[in-house]
Design a protein around this motif. Sequence first.
Motif, short mmCIF file in Angstrom:
data_model
loop_
_atom_site.label_atom_id
_atom_site.label_comp_id
_atom_site.label_asym_id
_atom_site.label_seq_id
_atom_site.Cartn_x
_atom_site.Cartn_y
_atom_site.Cartn_z
N LEU A 21 18.82 -34.64 49.10
CA LEU A 21 19.75 -34.08 50.07
C LEU A 21 19.90 -32.57 49.86
O LEU A 21 19.90 -31.80 50.82
CB LEU A 21 21.12 -34.76 49.97
CG LEU A 21 22.22 -34.19 50.87
CD1 LEU A 21 21.83 -34.34 52.34
CD2 LEU A 21 23.54 -34.88 50.59
N PHE A 22 20.01 -32.14 48.62
CA PHE A 22 20.14 -30.72 48.31
C PHE A 22 18.91 -29.95 48.80
O PHE A 22 19.03 -28.92 49.47
CB PHE A 22 20.34 -30.54 46.80
CG PHE A 22 20.42 -29.11 46.38
CD1 PHE A 22 21.58 -28.38 46.58
CD2 PHE A 22 19.34 -28.49 45.79
CE1 PHE A 22 21.66 -27.05 46.21
CE2 PHE A 22 19.41 -27.16 45.39
CZ PHE A 22 20.58 -26.43 45.61
N VAL A 23 17.71 -30.44 48.47
CA VAL A 23 16.48 -29.78 48.89
C VAL A 23 16.37 -29.78 50.41
O VAL A 23 16.02 -28.77 51.03
CB VAL A 23 15.24 -30.43 48.23
CG1 VAL A 23 13.95 -29.92 48.85
CG2 VAL A 23 15.26 -30.18 46.73
N HIS A 24 16.70 -30.91 51.04
CA HIS A 24 16.68 -30.99 52.50
C HIS A 24 17.62 -29.96 53.11
O HIS A 24 17.29 -29.29 54.10
CB HIS A 24 17.05 -32.41 52.95
CG HIS A 24 17.16 -32.56 54.43
ND1 HIS A 24 16.05 -32.68 55.25
CD2 HIS A 24 18.24 -32.57 55.25
CE1 HIS A 24 16.45 -32.77 56.49
NE2 HIS A 24 17.77 -32.70 56.52
N THR A 25 18.81 -29.81 52.54
CA THR A 25 19.79 -28.85 53.04
C THR A 25 19.28 -27.42 52.89
O THR A 25 19.41 -26.61 53.82
CB THR A 25 21.14 -29.01 52.29
OG1 THR A 25 21.58 -30.36 52.48
CG2 THR A 25 22.19 -28.05 52.80
N LEU A 26 18.67 -27.10 51.75
CA LEU A 26 18.10 -25.75 51.56
C LEU A 26 17.00 -25.47 52.59
O LEU A 26 16.92 -24.38 53.15
CB LEU A 26 17.55 -25.59 50.15
CG LEU A 26 18.56 -25.38 49.04
CD1 LEU A 26 17.84 -25.27 47.69
CD2 LEU A 26 19.40 -24.14 49.28
N ARG A 27 16.16 -26.47 52.82
CA ARG A 27 15.08 -26.28 53.81
C ARG A 27 15.65 -26.11 55.22
O ARG A 27 15.16 -25.31 56.00
CB ARG A 27 14.11 -27.45 53.75
CG ARG A 27 13.22 -27.39 52.55
CD ARG A 27 12.17 -28.47 52.57
NE ARG A 27 11.26 -28.30 51.46
CZ ARG A 27 10.62 -29.28 50.88
NH1 ARG A 27 10.76 -30.53 51.32
NH2 ARG A 27 9.81 -29.05 49.87
N MET A 42 17.67 -19.94 59.35
CA MET A 42 17.62 -18.49 59.16
C MET A 42 16.37 -17.89 59.80
O MET A 42 16.44 -16.87 60.47
CB MET A 42 17.67 -18.13 57.67
CG MET A 42 19.04 -18.31 57.04
SD MET A 42 20.33 -17.28 57.80
CE MET A 42 19.78 -15.65 57.34
N LEU A 43 15.23 -18.55 59.61
CA LEU A 43 13.99 -18.05 60.19
C LEU A 43 14.03 -18.09 61.71
O LEU A 43 13.52 -17.19 62.37
CB LEU A 43 12.80 -18.84 59.66
CG LEU A 43 12.45 -18.60 58.19
CD1 LEU A 43 11.39 -19.58 57.74
CD2 LEU A 43 12.02 -17.17 57.96
N GLU A 44 14.64 -19.13 62.27
CA GLU A 44 14.75 -19.24 63.72
C GLU A 44 15.65 -18.15 64.30
O GLU A 44 15.50 -17.77 65.46
CB GLU A 44 15.27 -20.62 64.12
CG GLU A 44 14.25 -21.72 63.90
CD GLU A 44 14.83 -23.11 64.08
OE1 GLU A 44 16.08 -23.26 64.18
OE2 GLU A 44 14.04 -24.07 64.09
N SER A 45 16.58 -17.65 63.50
CA SER A 45 17.50 -16.63 63.99
C SER A 45 16.92 -15.22 63.91
O SER A 45 17.51 -14.29 64.46
CB SER A 45 18.82 -16.69 63.21
OG SER A 45 18.63 -16.20 61.89
N THR A 100 9.44 -10.48 65.81
CA THR A 100 8.55 -9.69 64.96
C THR A 100 8.75 -10.03 63.49
O THR A 100 7.80 -10.05 62.73
CB THR A 100 8.79 -8.18 65.16
OG1 THR A 100 10.16 -7.90 64.93
CG2 THR A 100 8.39 -7.74 66.55
N ASP A 101 9.98 -10.35 63.06
CA ASP A 101 10.23 -10.73 61.67
C ASP A 101 9.63 -12.09 61.35
O ASP A 101 9.14 -12.32 60.27
CB ASP A 101 11.73 -10.76 61.38
CG ASP A 101 12.35 -9.37 61.35
OD1 ASP A 101 11.57 -8.40 61.31
OD2 ASP A 101 13.59 -9.27 61.38
N GLN A 102 9.65 -13.00 62.31
CA GLN A 102 9.09 -14.33 62.09
C GLN A 102 7.59 -14.24 61.90
O GLN A 102 7.03 -14.95 61.09
CB GLN A 102 9.40 -15.25 63.26
CG GLN A 102 10.86 -15.69 63.30
CD GLN A 102 11.12 -16.62 64.47
OE1 GLN A 102 10.21 -17.05 65.15
NE2 GLN A 102 12.39 -16.91 64.71
#
Length: 141
Positions: A117-123, A129-132, A136-138
């Motif tokens: 659950l912890f790893v899933h939450t971090l991912r 964050m990447l979607e936001s 050009t940053d992506q």
Amino acid sequence: MVARISRPGASPIPAELQSLELAPRHLSLLSHLLFDGPLTVNELAARLDVAPTTVSLMVGELSRKEILERHEDPADRRRRIVRITDGMRPAIEGWLARGATAWRKALAPLSPSERRLFVHTLRAYETAMLESLPRTDQAAR
């Protein structure tokens, strides 16, 4: 939290590694080799979630800097095993082991399902964050 542990001096780059221009992508690769032991390019690619050609280029670059070396797999001579050189291992281990020790200590009290659950939450956080990021940053990721 990340800012606190990432501040200058918190985990200084060892003198032996400072001139080698290591990027974050190299640190991930080195971490896998340090904690999982010698691996093939395909195994590294799977763990890093990148193409084998990308890993092969990184391994070539780090081999030229005498950080990594490739050896023939004794069980299958067609395969090449990648490992950290004996000369660089102490510096890399001293630098990266603190983080691994901290993760082990933090995750030790959790059950396997709580760790998942912890790893899933971090991912999920990383993905959000990447979607936001602006387009050009992506692309630079």
